[in-house]
Design an enzyme around this catalytic site. Sequence first.
Site, mmCIF file in Angstrom:
data_model
loop_
_atom_site.group_PDB
_atom_site.id
_atom_site.type_symbol
_atom_site.label_atom_id
_atom_site.label_comp_id
_atom_site.label_asym_id
_atom_site.label_seq_id
_atom_site.Cartn_x
_atom_site.Cartn_y
_atom_site.Cartn_z
ATOM 1 N N THR A 194 -39.295 3.546 -1.163
ATOM 2 C CA THR A 194 -38.800 4.799 -0.392
ATOM 3 C C THR A 194 -40.092 4.982 0.733
ATOM 4 O O THR A 194 -39.681 5.587 1.684
ATOM 5 C CB THR A 194 -38.634 6.035 -1.466
ATOM 6 O OG1 THR A 194 -37.465 5.530 -2.266
ATOM 7 C CG2 THR A 194 -38.337 7.306 -0.780
ATOM 8 N N CYS A 384 4.171 -1.648 2.050
ATOM 9 C CA CYS A 384 4.147 -2.444 3.320
ATOM 10 C C CYS A 384 4.458 -3.848 3.123
ATOM 11 O O CYS A 384 5.780 -4.169 2.841
ATOM 12 C CB CYS A 384 2.677 -2.178 3.992
ATOM 13 S SG CYS A 384 2.708 -2.411 5.771
ATOM 14 N N HIS A 510 2.126 3.449 4.115
ATOM 15 C CA HIS A 510 0.983 3.650 3.085
ATOM 16 C C HIS A 510 0.891 4.922 2.571
ATOM 17 O O HIS A 510 -0.049 5.817 2.904
ATOM 18 C CB HIS A 510 -0.365 3.048 3.771
ATOM 19 C CG HIS A 510 -0.409 1.531 4.326
ATOM 20 N ND1 HIS A 510 -0.851 0.683 3.732
ATOM 21 C CD2 HIS A 510 0.198 0.895 5.379
ATOM 22 C CE1 HIS A 510 -0.768 -0.502 4.217
ATOM 23 N NE2 HIS A 510 -0.122 -0.095 5.359
ATOM 24 N N GLU A 512 -0.890 5.846 -0.036
ATOM 25 C CA GLU A 512 -2.247 5.637 -0.858
ATOM 26 C C GLU A 512 -3.200 6.498 0.241
ATOM 27 O O GLU A 512 -4.163 7.124 -0.342
ATOM 28 C CB GLU A 512 -2.779 4.263 -1.113
ATOM 29 C CG GLU A 512 -3.196 3.394 -0.021
ATOM 30 C CD GLU A 512 -1.788 2.642 0.495
ATOM 31 O OE1 GLU A 512 -0.964 3.062 0.402
ATOM 32 O OE2 GLU A 512 -2.185 1.469 1.255
HETATM 33 N N1 GLN Z 1 1.867 -8.072 7.516
HETATM 34 C C1 GLN Z 1 3.074 -6.919 7.476
HETATM 35 C C2 GLN Z 1 3.334 -6.464 8.843
HETATM 36 O O1 GLN Z 1 2.442 -6.599 9.635
HETATM 37 C C3 GLN Z 1 2.571 -6.010 6.400
HETATM 38 C C4 GLN Z 1 1.487 -5.143 7.004
HETATM 39 C C5 GLN Z 1 0.443 -4.330 5.783
HETATM 40 O O2 GLN Z 1 0.862 -4.698 4.494
HETATM 41 N N2 GLN Z 1 0.032 -3.348 6.113
HETATM 42 O O3 GLN Z 1 4.504 -6.094 9.015
#
Ligand code: GLN
Length: 537
Positions: A194, A384, A510, A512
Amino acid sequence: MKNTKYVFVTGGVTSSLGKGIIAASLAKLLQERGYSVTIQKLDPYINIDPGTLNPYEHGECYVTDDGAETDLDLGHYERFLNIPTSQANNVTTGRIYQSVINKERKGEFLGKTVQVIPHITDEIKHRIQILGKTGDFDIVITEIGGTVGDIESLPYVEAVRQLQWELGEENAIVIHLTLIPYLAAAGELKTKPTQHSVKMLMQSGLSPNILVCRSEHNINDGIKRKLALFCNVKKQDVIQSLDAETIYDVPNLMYKEGLDRVVLEKLELDQNKEPALIDWNDFVTKHKNPKQEVEIGLIGKYVELHDSYKSITEAFIHAGSSNETKVNVRWIHSEKLTPENVVDNLNGLNGVLVAPGFGDRGIEGKIAAVQYAREHNIPFLGICLGMQMAVIEFSRNVLNLQNANSVEMNEDIENPVINLMEEQKNVTEKGGTMRLGAWDCDLIENSNVYKAYNKTQISERHRHRYEFNNAYKKQLEDAGMVATGLNPKTGLVEIVEIPSHPWFVGVQYHPEYKSTVLNPHPLFIDFIKASLKQSKK
Ligand code: GLN
């Protein structure tokens, strides 16, 4: 208009000390005291953004409402503060140089030689102050990526030095996060690394105002005094940060150590009320005292690096807490999954999540996992690419379109059930050109998603080039896979479900990215609920 104050967080000794969590925890405490706070990350690499980086390099790419592809620390900022971030919250060296070079080409430097100092440092200072100048924030916390001493970090340290000089120390302070290693053989905590890292910072003209010291063991008064003396800070400005059981404990730990108090003192701001953290602690208590457990399989091709799915695993923690359930994740590599071994690998799971991804590596494993979840009535969430795989699986195994696929995997496929989006057809550059950010979606009543969100209009974040091919919609719906979420303007299918299955949902977006401690994502809450139900069978 607020007189915005700035807090800079630098890191020393090693990387991965958790600057993002310290920054987010401090911001949370200040927010709880009534200040409006945002956090920004400066990344010293030359990519314009992490959108083109392989997750193995850098973990998950986090996406904001305004469609910025950003560092995963922005996910922590949103999860802790419960306010959205934007493009302005993440800046890379690549982006800094790009704007300076664009200005040079336009002749904006009037014949001057363009240099790191002042032109690059000016651009950094400008980017740091963009958020402050909106007038929306009392305090902007800026995390400088990398470790002090890296060649790449030098212009940032210089920009911070100048800004502190210009604004005054009561308006801009530096927190240096370091590591105090424990030498088991000597039975001692060591302060030397440190001292060296602070010395390095001082060589660049910057003195830390506060030291936050990560340690596995208690840092006693004697060590604090030594650190203070050799690093030129006051003893009360040496804050220990012991390893925590969960990142969500860190705001409480930092409060106990008084980090927020010394920050406010130095910035000459009122202490206001003490941070109550009532809803936060309610979440933490439930998270730590679950009444039941479920096991969810996470099927992806980057599972060796759990950070590749950071927002998903955090969303499980949020949804788990609100269901008073411990969510155990079984990490399953999609590349290793085959129709022959899928039963052995997925046996006993209460839920299956097929993760996002790009390219054809591991997709047959993902399709096998979807089939298993569909045929065994296991709650399924496809995100996705995971949603696209669900459409392909259903087309192949229920509609009997044996060669159904996505044109991402095979451009000349006979049954392109997942197609390149119209607006993507002329796109040649890879960076920042996907369908990105928040888009509206209308939900069909009586669907699982409608029940989860309890409304018909939602907005969710996207990152993809390919889409559900509407030419197959009727066929799929007649056979039992229905579109339950549509883009109101384009009719693009954003969600598919199988109503005859207990809980089968595929989303093109997404969810998440929008799950936070105080707002766990409804779809994750419902997925965990369905998995709990499954576990009781
Ligand atoms: N590869 C896919 C697309 O471009 C899914 C992308 C992802 O899962 N974010 O549509």
